[in-house]
Scaffold this active site. Sequence first.
Site, PDB file in Angstrom:
ATOM      1  N   LYS A   1       0.840  -1.202   0.000  1.00 51.28           N
ATOM      2  CA  LYS A   1       0.000   0.000   0.000  1.00 51.28           C
ATOM      3  C   LYS A   1       0.882   1.262   0.000  1.00 51.28           C
ATOM      4  O   LYS A   1       0.579   2.235  -0.690  1.00 51.28           O
ATOM      5  CB  LYS A   1      -0.957  -0.024   1.206  1.00 51.28           C
ATOM      6  CG  LYS A   1      -2.031  -1.111   1.050  1.00 51.28           C
ATOM      7  CD  LYS A   1      -2.816  -1.422   2.312  1.00 51.28           C
ATOM      8  CE  LYS A   1      -3.707  -2.645   2.076  1.00 51.28           C
ATOM      9  NZ  LYS A   1      -4.462  -3.089   3.266  1.00 51.28           N
TER      10      LYS A   1
ATOM     11  N   ASP B   1     -11.053   2.436   4.148  1.00 52.52           N
ATOM     12  CA  ASP B   1     -11.481   1.052   3.943  1.00 52.52           C
ATOM     13  C   ASP B   1     -12.994   0.900   3.816  1.00 52.52           C
ATOM     14  O   ASP B   1     -13.483  -0.166   3.434  1.00 52.52           O
ATOM     15  CB  ASP B   1     -11.048   0.211   5.161  1.00 52.52           C
ATOM     16  CG  ASP B   1      -9.800  -0.603   4.886  1.00 52.52           C
ATOM     17  OD1 ASP B   1      -9.632  -1.062   3.742  1.00 52.52           O
ATOM     18  OD2 ASP B   1      -9.003  -0.787   5.822  1.00 52.52           O
TER      19      ASP B   1
ATOM     20  N   GLN C   1      -4.726  -1.949   9.434  1.00 52.44           N
ATOM     21  CA  GLN C   1      -4.601  -3.265   8.802  1.00 52.44           C
ATOM     22  C   GLN C   1      -5.208  -4.349   9.694  1.00 52.44           C
ATOM     23  O   GLN C   1      -4.954  -4.399  10.898  1.00 52.44           O
ATOM     24  CB  GLN C   1      -3.114  -3.560   8.520  1.00 52.44           C
ATOM     25  CG  GLN C   1      -2.860  -4.827   7.726  1.00 52.44           C
ATOM     26  CD  GLN C   1      -3.425  -4.791   6.311  1.00 52.44           C
ATOM     27  OE1 GLN C   1      -3.494  -3.749   5.672  1.00 52.44           O
ATOM     28  NE2 GLN C   1      -3.853  -5.945   5.808  1.00 52.44           N
TER      29      GLN C   1
HETATM   30  N1  GUN Z   1      -6.889  -7.290   5.855  1.00 56.40           N
HETATM   31  C1  GUN Z   1      -7.293  -8.046   4.818  1.00 56.40           C
HETATM   32  N2  GUN Z   1      -7.962  -7.298   3.914  1.00 56.40           N
HETATM   33  C2  GUN Z   1      -7.971  -6.032   4.399  1.00 56.40           C
HETATM   34  C3  GUN Z   1      -8.517  -4.807   3.909  1.00 56.40           C
HETATM   35  O1  GUN Z   1      -9.130  -4.712   2.850  1.00 56.40           O
HETATM   36  N3  GUN Z   1      -8.298  -3.728   4.700  1.00 56.40           N
HETATM   37  C4  GUN Z   1      -7.639  -3.808   5.890  1.00 56.40           C
HETATM   38  N4  GUN Z   1      -7.507  -2.703   6.604  1.00 56.40           N
HETATM   39  N5  GUN Z   1      -7.126  -4.928   6.359  1.00 56.40           N
HETATM   40  C5  GUN Z   1      -7.296  -6.033   5.620  1.00 56.40           C
END
Ligand code: GUN
Length: 285
Positions: free
Chosen positions: A59, A126, A103
């Site tokens: 990211k 998100d 995350q």
């Molecule tokens: N862990 C697995 N997929 C995601 C996601 O789309 N966003 C976040 N923040 N954590 C994750």
Amino acid sequence: MSAESYYSRIIDGKFLAQQIEDEVRSGVKELKNSHGVIPGLATILVGGDPASKMYVHLKHKACERVGIRAEDYLLPAEASQEDLFSLIDSLNRDINVHAILLQLPLPKHISPQAAMEAITSTKDADGFHPYNMGKLMIGNEGLVPCTPHGVIRVLEEYNVSVKGKNVVIIGHSNVVGKPMAAMFLNRNATVSVCHVFTDNLKKYTLGADILVVAAGVKYLIKADMVKEGVVIFDVGITKEENGVYGDVDFENVIKKASLLTPVPGGVGPITIAMLMKHVLMCAGK
Ligand code: GUN
């Protein structure tokens, strides 16, 4: 199957992600020129899970590519819920941070629901905050979860109509399955959501015009479980010593599917590109 037919069925996630990133890069430039604003994303990782670390790293690389300023916060696995909430609170109030990404998964002693609610809804890159989820449920889509948003973008890009189609989603998580179902319902598809307790999964998958699989079970979907011409999104990832595998038995299912996302190189890069889009939205574009 000819080589041409084989490759034309594979959705090129990397290529589409680049296209989305190009759009975001232009948006970032515009925002900077018109308002002097540089979009900022703060990522928070609690603990050192290697897969989560890798996702956060990817990211940050994407932020670099599109010109988004990224801050990286790493809390130890033993950090308390109060420690995390105090960090989130300071980021909520920081005017240079437009978006926050926490995350997942979190250590067991921290409630993910409470954490998602702690992030201010306008910085919720998100789309996991109950306010944004609620808006999605009533058909007012703003900040929505990145993977489902990416799936919808692919369908638009490939001119696949959704209205009246039979959509089958496997997995009922808050991250993929539930928001995905809402997005398809908002587009007037007929939606079935299956999960680990679903009896006779094949009965559902055989009726699918569009199939989204997010079960995390290697090769769960076999060729005899789908109909000719189905469009499939493989959201599953299983890591083994000798490679990364999806939820779809790719080499056999590709003979029947009209479109299929590979693993890796399918839904993954698109999800990250959609996150970049959401940061830009949070920053006011
Ligand atoms: N862990 C697995 N997929 C995601 C996601 O789309 N966003 C976040 N923040 N954590 C994750």
